[in-house]
Scaffold this motif. Structure first.
Motif, PDB file in Angstrom:
ATOM      1  N   PRO A   8      -4.601  -5.948   4.973  1.00 53.19           N
ATOM      2  CA  PRO A   8      -5.037  -6.638   6.187  1.00 53.19           C
ATOM      3  C   PRO A   8      -3.870  -6.883   7.150  1.00 53.19           C
ATOM      4  CG  PRO A   8      -5.960  -7.682   4.234  1.00 53.19           C
ATOM      5  CD  PRO A   8      -4.956  -6.680   3.757  1.00 53.19           C
ATOM      6  N   GLY A   9      -4.076  -6.475   8.405  1.00 52.77           N
ATOM      7  CA  GLY A   9      -3.061  -6.689   9.426  1.00 52.77           C
ATOM      8  C   GLY A   9      -2.011  -5.604   9.512  1.00 52.77           C
ATOM      9  N   TRP A  10      -2.063  -4.632   8.606  1.00 56.89           N
ATOM     10  CA  TRP A  10      -1.049  -3.584   8.560  1.00 56.89           C
ATOM     11  C   TRP A  10      -1.697  -2.204   8.493  1.00 56.89           C
ATOM     12  CZ3 TRP A  10       3.854  -5.167   9.340  1.00 56.89           C
ATOM     13  CH2 TRP A  10       4.168  -6.495   9.032  1.00 56.89           C
ATOM     14  N   ARG A  11      -0.955  -1.202   8.967  1.00 56.08           N
ATOM     15  CA  ARG A  11      -1.426   0.178   8.906  1.00 56.08           C
ATOM     16  C   ARG A  11      -0.334   1.050   8.298  1.00 56.08           C
ATOM     17  NH1 ARG A  11      -1.064   4.335  12.338  1.00 56.08           N
ATOM     18  NH2 ARG A  11      -0.295   3.051  14.037  1.00 56.08           N
ATOM     19  N   ASP A  20       6.654   2.593   0.465  1.00 53.35           N
ATOM     20  CA  ASP A  20       5.654   2.823   1.492  1.00 53.35           C
ATOM     21  C   ASP A  20       5.959   1.920   2.686  1.00 53.35           C
ATOM     22  OD1 ASP A  20       4.023   4.537  -0.260  1.00 53.35           O
ATOM     23  OD2 ASP A  20       3.638   2.681  -1.341  1.00 53.35           O
ATOM     24  N   LEU A  21       5.684   2.432   3.879  1.00 58.55           N
ATOM     25  CA  LEU A  21       5.995   1.700   5.102  1.00 58.55           C
ATOM     26  C   LEU A  21       4.721   1.462   5.908  1.00 58.55           C
ATOM     27  CD1 LEU A  21       8.294   0.575   6.898  1.00 58.55           C
ATOM     28  CD2 LEU A  21       8.385   2.818   7.995  1.00 58.55           C
ATOM     29  N   TYR A  22       4.570   0.238   6.377  1.00 57.46           N
ATOM     30  CA  TYR A  22       3.419  -0.157   7.180  1.00 57.46           C
ATOM     31  C   TYR A  22       3.901  -0.796   8.474  1.00 57.46           C
ATOM     32  CZ  TYR A  22       0.732   0.300   2.817  1.00 57.46           C
ATOM     33  OH  TYR A  22       0.152   0.771   1.664  1.00 57.46           O
ATOM     34  N   VAL A  23       3.095  -0.639   9.532  1.00 57.02           N
ATOM     35  CA  VAL A  23       3.361  -1.297  10.809  1.00 57.02           C
ATOM     36  C   VAL A  23       2.165  -2.183  11.137  1.00 57.02           C
ATOM     37  CG1 VAL A  23       4.825   0.560  11.673  1.00 57.02           C
ATOM     38  CG2 VAL A  23       2.366   0.617  12.128  1.00 57.02           C
ATOM     39  N   PRO A  24       2.333  -3.135  12.063  1.00 49.85           N
ATOM     40  CA  PRO A  24       1.188  -3.954  12.450  1.00 49.85           C
ATOM     41  C   PRO A  24       0.003  -3.092  12.882  1.00 49.85           C
ATOM     42  CG  PRO A  24       3.201  -4.913  13.298  1.00 49.85           C
ATOM     43  CD  PRO A  24       3.584  -3.580  12.708  1.00 49.85           C
ATOM     44  N   ALA A  40       8.347  -0.801  16.617  1.00 47.46           N
ATOM     45  CA  ALA A  40       7.729  -1.893  15.873  1.00 47.46           C
ATOM     46  C   ALA A  40       8.645  -3.105  15.846  1.00 47.46           C
ATOM     47  CB  ALA A  40       7.411  -1.449  14.454  1.00 47.46           C
ATOM     48  N   GLU A  41       8.143  -4.239  16.301  1.00 48.25           N
ATOM     49  CA  GLU A  41       8.926  -5.474  16.236  1.00 48.25           C
ATOM     50  C   GLU A  41       9.176  -5.865  14.793  1.00 48.25           C
ATOM     51  OE1 GLU A  41       8.569 -10.202  17.526  1.00 48.25           O
ATOM     52  OE2 GLU A  41       7.163  -8.709  18.311  1.00 48.25           O
ATOM     53  N   ARG A  42       8.171  -5.635  13.953  1.00 49.00           N
ATOM     54  CA  ARG A  42       8.331  -5.883  12.524  1.00 49.00           C
ATOM     55  C   ARG A  42       7.581  -4.820  11.733  1.00 49.00           C
ATOM     56  NH1 ARG A  42       4.691 -10.351  13.755  1.00 49.00           N
ATOM     57  NH2 ARG A  42       6.472 -11.756  13.812  1.00 49.00           N
ATOM     58  N   MET A  43       8.024  -4.592  10.509  1.00 44.31           N
ATOM     59  CA  MET A  43       7.394  -3.625   9.614  1.00 44.31           C
ATOM     60  C   MET A  43       7.303  -4.228   8.227  1.00 44.31           C
ATOM     61  SD  MET A  43       9.374  -0.154  10.854  1.00 44.31           S
ATOM     62  CE  MET A  43      10.979  -0.923  10.623  1.00 44.31           C
ATOM     63  N   LEU A  44       6.457  -3.634   7.401  1.00 42.69           N
ATOM     64  CA  LEU A  44       6.301  -4.064   6.018  1.00 42.69           C
ATOM     65  C   LEU A  44       6.760  -2.925   5.118  1.00 42.69           C
ATOM     66  CD1 LEU A  44       5.147  -6.358   4.144  1.00 42.69           C
ATOM     67  CD2 LEU A  44       3.049  -4.971   4.045  1.00 42.69           C
TER      68      LEU A  44
END
Length: 321
Positions: A8-11, A20-24, A40-44
């Protein structure tokens, strides 16, 4: 390779061999796919339990590997931010919780950006202008460096004294950068002069000096805990203000070679002296049981458990947790 999750909230935008890398989710596909770190201001960043060797992702994975490596990275980021008594080295960590505007009396004003499904093995990080240089520092002669030294008396082209043995401590740590090759290609060792050509003289010097500083601080911390940090690699990026920032994972079993100091001093063979706290057990088993053609065999449970134990032991010895 990928264990893409619906978070949720990430792609999801990218999967490497082990992360693995996700962005908003609100960043358009075309923009994210073009240059994720820049827009991206922030990433997961999510660390998986996948384990790779000889350019293959193996099965099964190592239980809790993602949690163990993420925990160790976070511990080192804290140490290098001044927790070890040294100066604060900027890193890519971003706030993992944000304030929200309450819509009702019972609304929670704080939202956790890390979804429960990946809690413990994820970091929220800032987008950076990542530099195309992998910054390797070697304090001991081993691995590919030992092979080159035996052939030429050098490591990555740097001339070393004669008479060194496998596993010996170098007179002083050396900086041996590599070019970060495009996805699917192998990184390439390069000279310091080639680094200057890639990023300019000022930034090349910053990358070298900061890498050596971090290695020195980390090696002293490891030594206090009966460990040797033989070598390691770092990645850096520039933030919006142009500040060189430590990124990626840092000083983990996957990016560094740690040895037990007592075993290094008293061991009767290279294998005993340089038994590392990483996936070397996996590499050794594969080298004996696979000819590197076709798909690699499944790892035996005993190999998986022994490898997981080495990851856990390193975390416990460094942090005391």
């Amino acid at each position: 390779m990928s264990e893409t999750l619906d978070l949720p909230g990430w792609r999801h935008v990218y999967s490497g061999k082990v992360r693995d890398l996700y962005v908003p989710a609100d960043i358009p596909d075309a923009e994210a796919d073009a240059d994720v770190s820049a827009i991206a201001e922030r990433m997961l960043v999510v660390a998986s339990d996948r384990v790779s060797a000889f350019d293959h992702v193996l099965s099964p994975g190592i239980p809790e590997k993602g949690v163990l490596l993420t925990t160790l990275s976070l511990w080192w980021f804290d140490r290098l931010a001044g927790g070890d008594g040294g100066r604060d080295i900027p890193n890519h960590l971003a706030a993992s919780r944000v304030l929200t505007a309450p819509t009702g009396a019972d609304a929670d004003a704080v939202r956790d950006l890390i979804p429960p499904a990946v809690a413990g093995r994820s970091m929220v990080v800032k987008g950076l202008d990542m530099q195309p240089v992998e910054c390797v520092v070697r304090g001991y002669l081993t691995g590919s460096g030992w092979a080159e030294y035996r052939a030429n008396g050098t490591v990555c082209g740097i001339r070393l004294p004669e008479g060194l043995a496998n596993g010996d401590r170098l007179p002083e740590p050396i900086y041996t950068p590599a070019y970060k090759a495009p996805l699917g290609e192998h990184d390439e060792n390069i000279s310091y002069e080639q680094t200057v050509d890639l990023v300019g003289a000022d930034l090349a010097a910053q990358l070298r000096d900061l890498s050596l500083e971090i290695y020195d601080r980390a090696a002293r911390t490891a030594e206090e805990r009966g460990l040797i940090l033989a070598d390691t690699k770092f990645e850096f990026g520039l933030d919006d203000a142009g500040v060189l920032t430590l990124a990626d994972e840092v000083l983990t079993s996957d990016s560094s070679r740690y040895w037990d100091a007592e075993a290094w001093q008293t061991g009767h063979s290279a294998a005993e002296r340089m038994a590392s706290f990483d996936k070397q057990i996996v590499r050794d088993w594969l080298a004996t049981n696979w000819d590197r053609t076709g798909e690699p065999p499944a790892l035996p449970l005993e190999i998986v458990e022994r490898t997981a134990g080495r990851y856990r032991e390193l975390l416990q010895r460094l942090t005391g947790w």
